[in-house]
Design an enzyme around this catalytic site. Structure first.
Site, PDB file in Angstrom:
ATOM      1  N   SER A 113      59.418  54.059  -8.398  1.00 55.01           N
ATOM      2  CA  SER A 113      60.257  54.822  -7.488  1.00 55.01           C
ATOM      3  C   SER A 113      59.489  55.813  -6.622  1.00 55.01           C
ATOM      4  O   SER A 113      58.622  55.426  -5.865  1.00 55.01           O
ATOM      5  CB  SER A 113      61.350  55.520  -8.291  1.00 55.01           C
ATOM      6  N   HIS A 114      59.777  57.120  -6.793  1.00 60.22           N
ATOM      7  CA  HIS A 114      59.184  58.135  -5.928  1.00 60.22           C
ATOM      8  C   HIS A 114      57.773  58.516  -6.367  1.00 60.22           C
ATOM      9  O   HIS A 114      57.113  59.298  -5.694  1.00 60.22           O
ATOM     10  CB  HIS A 114      60.060  59.381  -5.940  1.00 60.22           C
ATOM     11  N   ASP A 277      63.016  56.615  -0.575  1.00 55.73           N
ATOM     12  CA  ASP A 277      61.891  56.689  -1.513  1.00 55.73           C
ATOM     13  C   ASP A 277      61.252  55.320  -1.723  1.00 55.73           C
ATOM     14  O   ASP A 277      61.591  54.342  -1.058  1.00 55.73           O
ATOM     15  CB  ASP A 277      62.330  57.305  -2.842  1.00 55.73           C
ATOM     16  N   ASP A 279      61.428  52.854  -3.857  1.00 59.47           N
ATOM     17  CA  ASP A 279      62.219  51.653  -4.137  1.00 59.47           C
ATOM     18  C   ASP A 279      63.553  51.638  -3.396  1.00 59.47           C
ATOM     19  O   ASP A 279      64.404  50.788  -3.666  1.00 59.47           O
ATOM     20  CB  ASP A 279      62.440  51.496  -5.646  1.00 59.47           C
ATOM     21  N   ASP A 281      66.191  53.647  -3.293  1.00 59.06           N
ATOM     22  CA  ASP A 281      67.484  54.070  -3.838  1.00 59.06           C
ATOM     23  C   ASP A 281      67.820  55.522  -3.525  1.00 59.06           C
ATOM     24  O   ASP A 281      68.946  55.953  -3.726  1.00 59.06           O
ATOM     25  CB  ASP A 281      67.607  53.768  -5.339  1.00 59.06           C
ATOM     26  N   ARG A 282      66.833  56.290  -3.051  1.00 62.49           N
ATOM     27  CA  ARG A 282      67.125  57.684  -2.711  1.00 62.49           C
ATOM     28  C   ARG A 282      67.254  57.868  -1.211  1.00 62.49           C
ATOM     29  O   ARG A 282      66.735  57.066  -0.441  1.00 62.49           O
ATOM     30  CB  ARG A 282      65.997  58.596  -3.185  1.00 62.49           C
ATOM     31  N   THR A 344      71.480  63.128 -16.502  1.00 67.60           N
ATOM     32  CA  THR A 344      70.607  62.682 -15.416  1.00 67.60           C
ATOM     33  C   THR A 344      70.247  61.208 -15.584  1.00 67.60           C
ATOM     34  O   THR A 344      69.932  60.760 -16.673  1.00 67.60           O
ATOM     35  CB  THR A 344      69.321  63.537 -15.422  1.00 67.60           C
ATOM     36  N   LYS A 376      71.832  53.701  -7.237  1.00 69.14           N
ATOM     37  CA  LYS A 376      71.935  54.545  -6.069  1.00 69.14           C
ATOM     38  C   LYS A 376      71.330  53.789  -4.889  1.00 69.14           C
ATOM     39  O   LYS A 376      70.546  52.863  -5.080  1.00 69.14           O
ATOM     40  CB  LYS A 376      71.269  55.897  -6.304  1.00 69.14           C
TER      41      LYS A 376
HETATM   42  C1  VG1 Z   1      64.442  61.818 -11.739  1.00 66.11           C
HETATM   43  C2  VG1 Z   1      65.673  62.468 -11.162  1.00 66.11           C
HETATM   44  C3  VG1 Z   1      66.914  61.704 -11.578  1.00 66.11           C
HETATM   45  C4  VG1 Z   1      66.760  60.241 -11.158  1.00 66.11           C
HETATM   46  C5  VG1 Z   1      65.476  59.673 -11.724  1.00 66.11           C
HETATM   47  C6  VG1 Z   1      65.216  58.256 -11.246  1.00 66.11           C
HETATM   48  O1  VG1 Z   1      64.513  61.857 -13.158  1.00 66.11           O
HETATM   49  O2  VG1 Z   1      65.769  63.806 -11.567  1.00 66.11           O
HETATM   50  O3  VG1 Z   1      68.035  62.296 -10.985  1.00 66.11           O
HETATM   51  O4  VG1 Z   1      67.847  59.475 -11.626  1.00 66.11           O
HETATM   52  O5  VG1 Z   1      64.365  60.462 -11.323  1.00 66.11           O
HETATM   53  O6  VG1 Z   1      65.239  58.185  -9.864  1.00 66.11           O
HETATM   54  P1  VG1 Z   1      63.732  62.959 -14.040  1.00 66.11           P
HETATM   55  O7  VG1 Z   1      63.974  62.553 -15.466  1.00 66.11           O
HETATM   56  O8  VG1 Z   1      62.302  62.905 -13.618  1.00 66.11           O
HETATM   57  O9  VG1 Z   1      64.346  64.269 -13.677  1.00 66.11           O
HETATM   58  V1  VG1 Z   1      64.225  57.116  -9.063  1.00 66.11           V
HETATM   59  O10 VG1 Z   1      64.612  57.151  -7.476  1.00 66.11           O
HETATM   60  O11 VG1 Z   1      62.803  57.606  -9.644  1.00 66.11           O
HETATM   61  O12 VG1 Z   1      64.592  55.577  -9.768  1.00 66.11           O
HETATM   62 CO    CO Z   2      63.979  55.533  -6.570  1.00 58.75          CO
END
Ligand code: VG1
Ligand code: CO
Length: 543
Positions: A113-114, A277, A279, A281-282, A344, A376
């Site tokens: 992801s990010h 982001d 992947d 989804d954000r 979360t 998302k």
């Molecule tokens: C983070 C965010 C959470 C989100 C998760 C995955 O998790 O806070 O809201 O669902 O990333 O998003 P954490 O445990 O680091 O707070 V993504 O776009 O990385 O799939």
């Molecule tokens: Co993501």
């Protein structure tokens, strides 16, 4: 082509976090690491014999190699078919859509992801269930258990499959179907939104900039925003997915998307800007002179979704993760619909969406989505915003001002302290957990604590219980601070501090966030002893 069984041993630390298993790329590329985890997924879902899966990823370094391994392991497990995005690319929401549309037995998404990508950065794998959503805890727990007892895995000895050409090929007895990653997703978006209204808006001179951050959303955004909706070529920037995301973090926040923030605050600001982001989804939403807080974005979308054809009948309910601001709660109350508060991570929304209890969901971390998929969806949020602006005729800033006038404003910010010593961070929260019962009634930084607890969630649909989901302190007057440790990082621990206060005095609706939240920020530091314990003067990231 021969199936071989490779002896292996459990590898420590393969516990999926908030969203799949994320590790440093060299760890994932280490002997048996990926294979063990994939075999554990197969075990956790009762094998893949005769099943159809979806496979794709965000294009980060090792994505292409990992795809070949996963395909050979699916074939060895007897899978009937794997539907793969061309060049092993699929955004997370597009994968979710394909899993649902093709009624498959689930899918494997390769993404961190990010998190940054590259030979020394991060890689990740997650499994999504047949509803298209991230595996719930019950499944991720089974996957983890399987990683602790694994003794061997099965894999086909074979040449790489050509994933660059659309169409069907075979790998052993398994069909590999390479699909256009964008087409089905674009069709879904067209079914939900008033594309004619958005097209007319853009044709009328409304300007926009979308920053794909060198990640997977580039091809989707180019196809939909430029080719279908008529935004001028170049409206989508950083549109070619690159294995290291151009050296940055594909994280749409004011730090990593700073050029976009500078653009909207400068003289050449477009009417609308957005970023996504790694992947896809954000989303990050910006307008001329304004960056929209994700929690506010969720509330605005909930208040106005009926302006889009896909949501014209209204919302069944809404849901937000616990640390997300309570702005959307006020919209739900005004509309007379339910508002759910979940831990979360998107996996907790799946049951509510499946049961038809919620239509819109969101998280403060720039994730918003609806029941159109079970993830998302960044571009979906962008299109819903554009649809709303096209129908209302308002600017982004005007939309926010009007929203705050109507509902009041939940001032909000999140402070992240990254790469902390894990033991220290855990001790800090353990200590705070022990002190929670004594906090109510105390006056801290001028604010009186009303209540303090550790959030736990009982799923109203399947009754499952999730404990330890964040420490929260409520103050009289509606302010709140939440503390939790990230479940997606790969280095040490990341402390997330979520800060919120509610203002409905019409004269104070457009004040600087840090000013309004100054005493809550001070209270948070005092309550947890952040500076003392971490030795840090300031957070690494403020969103
Ligand atoms: C983070 C965010 C959470 C989100 C998760 C995955 O998790 O806070 O809201 O669902 O990333 O998003 P954490 O445990 O680091 O707070 V993504 O776009 O990385 O799939
Ligand atoms: Co993501």
């Amino acid at each position: 082509m021969q199936k071989i069984t490779v002896e292996t041993r459990p590898i420590e630390g393969q516990k999926p976090g908030t969203s799949g298993l994320r590790k440093k790329t060299p760890v994932f590329m280490g002997p048996h690491y990926l294979e063990n985890f994939v075999q554990a997924i197969w075990t956790a879902i009762g094998g893949v014999a005769g099943k159809t899966l979806v496979l794709g990823g965000d294009g980060r370094y090792f994505n292409d190699r990992a795809a070949q391994v996963i395909l050979r392991m699916a074939a060895a497990g007897g899978a009937a078919r794997v539907i793969v995005g061309q060049n092993a690319l699929l955004s997370t929401p597009a994968a979710s859509n394909l899993i649902r549309k093709r009624k498959t037995d689930g899918g494997v998404i390769m993404s961190a992801s990010h998190n940054p990508g590259g030979p020394d950065e991060d890689f990740g794998v997650k499994f999504n269930t047949p509803n298209g959503g991230p595996a719930p805890e019950e499944v991720t727990n089974r996957i983890f258990e399987a990683t602790t007892t694994i003794t061997s895995y099965d894999i086909l000895e074979a040449q790489d499959v050509d994933l660059s050409t659309l169409g069907e090929t075979t790998l052993g007895d398994m069909v590999v179907e390479v699909v256009d990653p964008v087409a089905d997703y674009a069709a879904l978006m067209e079914a939900l939104f008033d594309f004619d209204a958005i097209r007319a808006l853009i044709a009328g001179g409304f300007t926009l900039r979308f920053d794909a951050m060198h990640a997977v959303t580039g091809p989707y955004a180019k196809a939909i925003l430029e080719d279908i909706l008529g935004a001028p070529a170049g409206s989508v920037v950083n549109a070619v997915p690159s294995p290291d995301f151009g050296g940055g973090h594909p994280d749409p926040n004011p730090i990593w998307a700073k050029p976009l923030v500078d653009l909207v605050m400068g003289p050449d600001a477009p009417d609308f800007a957005a970023a996504s982001d790694g992947d896809g989804d954000r989303n990050m939403i910006l307008g001329r002179g304004i960056v929209v807080t994700p929690s506010d974005s969720l509330a605005v979308l909930a208040a106005n979704a009926h302006l889009a054809p896909g949501y014209a009948d209204g919302l069944k309910g809404v849901a937000r993760s616990m640390p997300t601001s309570r702005a959307v709660d006020r919209v739900a109350e005004a509309k007379g619909i339910d508002c759910y508060e979940t831990p979360t991570g998107w996996k907790f929304f799946g049951n509510l969406l499946d049961a038809g209890r919620a239509t819109l969901c969101g998280e403060e971390s720039a994730g918003t989505g609806s029941d159109h998929v079970r993830e998302k969806d960044g571009l979906w949020a962008v299109l819903l915003w554009l649809n709303i602006l096209a129908r209302s005729g308002k600017s982004v800033a005007g939309t926010l001002s009007d929203h705050w006038q109507t509902f009041g404003r939940n001032y909000y910010t999140r402070h992240d302290y990254e790469a902390l010593d894990k033991a220290m961070a855990e001790a800090m929260l353990d200590d705070l957990r022990g002190r929670l019962p004594g906090l109510p009634g105390q006056v801290i930084a001028g604010r009186t604590v009303e209540s303090a607890d550790e959030f736990a969630y009982d799923d109203p649909v399947d009754g499952s219980h999730s404990a330890g989901q964040g420490l929260r302190v409520h103050f009289q007057g509606g302010a709140r601070v939440v503390f939790r440790l990230s479940g997606t990082g790969t280095v040490g621990a990341t402390l997330r501090v979520y800060l919120e206060d509610f203002v409905d005095d019409p004269a104070r609706l457009e004040a600087p966030v840090e000013e309004v939240l100054a005493d809550i920020i001070a209270a948070a530091d005092e309550i947890a002893g952040i500076r003392n314990r971490t030795g840090r003067d300031a957070p690494d990231v403020k969103t």
